[in-house]
Structure formats: structure tokens, C-alpha cells
Design a protein around this motif. Structure first.
Motif, short mmCIF file in Angstrom:
data_model
loop_
_atom_site.label_atom_id
_atom_site.label_comp_id
_atom_site.label_asym_id
_atom_site.label_seq_id
_atom_site.Cartn_x
_atom_site.Cartn_y
_atom_site.Cartn_z
N ARG A 98 0.84 -1.20 0.00
CA ARG A 98 0.00 0.00 0.00
C ARG A 98 0.88 1.26 0.00
O ARG A 98 0.65 2.19 -0.77
CB ARG A 98 -0.91 -0.02 1.22
CG ARG A 98 -1.96 1.05 1.25
CD ARG A 98 -2.89 0.90 2.45
NE ARG A 98 -3.90 -0.11 2.17
CZ ARG A 98 -3.97 -1.30 2.78
NH1 ARG A 98 -3.12 -1.63 3.72
NH2 ARG A 98 -4.92 -2.15 2.46
N LYS A 99 1.91 1.27 0.83
CA LYS A 99 2.82 2.42 0.90
C LYS A 99 3.51 2.64 -0.45
O LYS A 99 3.61 3.77 -0.93
CB LYS A 99 3.86 2.19 2.01
CG LYS A 99 4.79 3.33 2.23
CD LYS A 99 5.76 3.03 3.37
CE LYS A 99 6.77 4.14 3.53
NZ LYS A 99 7.77 3.85 4.53
N SER A 139 -10.30 3.66 4.07
CA SER A 139 -10.83 4.28 5.28
C SER A 139 -10.56 5.77 5.24
O SER A 139 -9.76 6.25 4.44
CB SER A 139 -10.18 3.65 6.51
OG SER A 139 -8.80 3.91 6.48
N ALA A 140 -11.21 6.50 6.10
CA ALA A 140 -11.00 7.94 6.18
C ALA A 140 -9.65 8.17 6.85
O ALA A 140 -9.55 8.50 8.01
CB ALA A 140 -12.13 8.60 6.94
N SER A 141 -8.59 7.96 6.12
CA SER A 141 -7.24 8.01 6.67
C SER A 141 -6.56 9.32 6.35
O SER A 141 -7.01 10.11 5.53
CB SER A 141 -6.42 6.85 6.10
OG SER A 141 -6.22 7.08 4.72
N THR A 142 -5.43 9.50 6.99
CA THR A 142 -4.61 10.68 6.73
C THR A 142 -4.18 10.72 5.27
O THR A 142 -4.20 11.77 4.63
CB THR A 142 -3.36 10.64 7.64
OG1 THR A 142 -3.79 10.55 8.99
CG2 THR A 142 -2.50 11.86 7.44
N LYS A 143 -3.80 9.57 4.72
CA LYS A 143 -3.34 9.52 3.33
C LYS A 143 -4.45 9.90 2.37
O LYS A 143 -4.23 10.62 1.39
CB LYS A 143 -2.80 8.12 3.01
CG LYS A 143 -2.06 8.03 1.70
CD LYS A 143 -0.96 9.04 1.53
CE LYS A 143 0.37 8.60 2.01
NZ LYS A 143 1.46 9.52 1.60
N PHE A 147 -4.17 13.06 -0.19
CA PHE A 147 -4.36 12.99 -1.64
C PHE A 147 -5.40 14.01 -2.11
O PHE A 147 -5.24 14.64 -3.14
CB PHE A 147 -4.77 11.58 -2.06
CG PHE A 147 -3.63 10.68 -2.43
CD1 PHE A 147 -3.52 10.16 -3.71
CD2 PHE A 147 -2.65 10.34 -1.51
CE1 PHE A 147 -2.48 9.33 -4.08
CE2 PHE A 147 -1.60 9.52 -1.86
CZ PHE A 147 -1.50 9.01 -3.15
N LYS A 148 -6.48 14.14 -1.35
CA LYS A 148 -7.54 15.08 -1.72
C LYS A 148 -7.05 16.52 -1.61
O LYS A 148 -7.25 17.33 -2.51
CB LYS A 148 -8.77 14.84 -0.84
CG LYS A 148 -9.99 15.57 -1.30
CD LYS A 148 -10.45 15.04 -2.63
CE LYS A 148 -11.83 15.49 -2.98
NZ LYS A 148 -12.22 15.07 -4.31
N LEU A 153 -7.20 14.39 -5.73
CA LEU A 153 -7.43 13.01 -6.13
C LEU A 153 -8.27 12.29 -5.08
O LEU A 153 -8.00 12.41 -3.89
CB LEU A 153 -6.10 12.25 -6.25
CG LEU A 153 -5.22 12.53 -7.45
CD1 LEU A 153 -3.83 11.97 -7.23
CD2 LEU A 153 -5.82 11.94 -8.70
N ASN A 154 -9.27 11.55 -5.54
CA ASN A 154 -10.03 10.68 -4.65
C ASN A 154 -9.25 9.38 -4.54
O ASN A 154 -9.12 8.66 -5.53
CB ASN A 154 -11.43 10.40 -5.22
CG ASN A 154 -12.22 11.66 -5.40
OD1 ASN A 154 -12.34 12.46 -4.48
ND2 ASN A 154 -12.74 11.87 -6.60
N LEU A 155 -8.72 9.08 -3.36
CA LEU A 155 -7.95 7.87 -3.15
C LEU A 155 -8.88 6.75 -2.71
O LEU A 155 -9.60 6.90 -1.72
CB LEU A 155 -6.86 8.10 -2.10
CG LEU A 155 -6.02 6.89 -1.70
CD1 LEU A 155 -5.23 6.38 -2.91
CD2 LEU A 155 -5.08 7.26 -0.55
N ILE A 156 -8.88 5.67 -3.48
CA ILE A 156 -9.73 4.53 -3.15
C ILE A 156 -8.93 3.24 -3.27
O ILE A 156 -7.92 3.19 -3.97
CB ILE A 156 -10.98 4.45 -4.06
CG1 ILE A 156 -10.59 4.40 -5.54
CG2 ILE A 156 -11.92 5.59 -3.80
CD1 ILE A 156 -11.75 4.22 -6.49
N GLU A 157 -9.37 2.24 -2.54
CA GLU A 157 -8.81 0.91 -2.69
C GLU A 157 -9.94 0.02 -3.22
O GLU A 157 -10.98 -0.09 -2.59
CB GLU A 157 -8.31 0.38 -1.36
CG GLU A 157 -7.07 1.07 -0.88
CD GLU A 157 -6.53 0.48 0.40
OE1 GLU A 157 -6.95 -0.62 0.78
OE2 GLU A 157 -5.68 1.15 1.01
N SER A 158 -9.70 -0.55 -4.37
CA SER A 158 -10.76 -1.32 -5.01
C SER A 158 -10.19 -2.14 -6.15
O SER A 158 -9.18 -1.78 -6.72
CB SER A 158 -11.84 -0.37 -5.54
OG SER A 158 -12.89 -1.10 -6.11
N ASN A 159 -10.86 -3.23 -6.47
CA ASN A 159 -10.52 -3.97 -7.67
C ASN A 159 -11.61 -3.76 -8.73
O ASN A 159 -11.77 -4.54 -9.64
CB ASN A 159 -10.32 -5.47 -7.38
CG ASN A 159 -11.57 -6.13 -6.86
OD1 ASN A 159 -12.58 -5.47 -6.59
ND2 ASN A 159 -11.53 -7.43 -6.71
#
Length: 164
Positions: A98-99, A139-143, A147-148, A153-159
Motif C-alpha cells: 500500500r505504501k 478508510s478515512a485516513s490521513t493519506k 491525496f484530496k 485526487l479521490n484515493l480509493i482501494e478497489s478492484n
């Protein structure tokens, strides 16, 4: 978006860019990328609900060959949305993957945005981690906030990516 990409990257090779009109596209991460059927193993599902064409850009080792700092795998876009996409399929520590993905996405966006005006496109950064056909939301994270705030940028984790 394609005229902007061609202007920014005049050396873009034809094999780096694919126009797609299918309703469902399934991507298997490899070099070069493989487009597969739903019945085969896949890492990313793109649903084209708009029925308009969209564009799949092989970014890593194609568009950004000589840029240091790492780059994301793909840039996927239509006439209103852009998805900078990094697929992580290697086994191991997901936190480290992820990092690395965040760093690759940031580097890619900085490079592209120095050459392309993305106004009025909706911009997204997608981290695609191995999963079984489920949508993984960041999640509503710092990262995510970073990004926003820094890149819009909308940061998402998804397939899964959907063009509405």
C-alpha cells in the motif's frame, strides 16, 4: 482526454493506448497487460455503464519509461473521469504494498499534472490489492485526506472501476 495525452506524450506508442467500448473489461496484471474474460483469473474489473468508449493507457514501462521514482501501472479514463491505477498482486505485507502504491500514484500524478490540465475531469487514484470480487473502500485516513488536499485526487482501494 486522448488529445491532451497525445500532446503531453507525443512519443506515446500505439501499443500503450487501447480504446475500449465493452461493458465489462477484466484486467490481469502482467507485462504487457492481459485483457481476460470473467471466467479467467483477473485483478481489476472495469464496468462501462456509460456505454461510451474509454481509454486504457499502459503507463508503467510504456508512457513513463524514463521517469525516476516509480509510476503507477495504468491510467484509465473517459470523457469525464481519470483513474490512476496501481495493481499490487505480489504476496507479502499489504501495508508495504500500500505504501509503495501511494508513492507510485503520487509520482505519476505529479508527472502527468506537470504536462496536462485535468480541469474539469474527476480525478481518482486507485490502489488495487488482491481480493475476491469485492469492493474495498479506503478508510478515512490521513493519506486519503492528503491525496484530496494536495492533488484533488479521490484515493480509493478497489478492484473495481465504474464509468457512470
Amino acid at each position: 482526454m486522448i488529445p491532451r495525452l497525445r500532446e503531453a506524450f507525443p512519443e506515446i506508442e500505439e501499443n500503450c493506448l487501447k480504446t475500449i467500448t465493452d461493458k465489462h473489461t477484466f484486467v490481469f496484471e502482467s507485462n504487457p497487460v492481459l485483457f481476460v474474460t470473467v471466467k479467467e483469473p483477473w485483478h481489476l474489473h472495469i464496468e462501462n455503464k456509460s456505454n461510451d468508449e474509454f481509454y486504457f493507457v499502459q503507463n508503467d514501462d510504456c508512457v513513463m519509461k524514463k521517469v525516476k521514482g516509480g509510476q503507477c501501472d495504468y491510467v484509465i479514463c473517459n470523457n469525464k473521469d481519470v483513474f490512476f491505477t496501481e495493481v499490487k498482486v505480489a504476496k507479502g505485507n499489504q501495508a508495504n504494498h500500500r505504501k509503495d502504491a501511494y508513492s507510485q500514484l503520487e509520482n505519476t500524478f505529479k508527472h502527468y499534472s506537470s504536462l496536462i490540465d485535468f480541469n474539469p475531469y474527476s480525478l481518482n487514484a486507485v490502489v488495487c490489492l488482491p481480493s475476491k470480487r469485492r469492493i474495498i473502500k479506503a478508510s478515512a485516513s490521513t493519506k486519503r485526506k492528503e491525496f484530496k488536499d494536495l492533488y484533488k485526487l479521490n484515493l480509493i482501494e478497489s478492484n473495481y472501476i465504474s464509468f457512470e
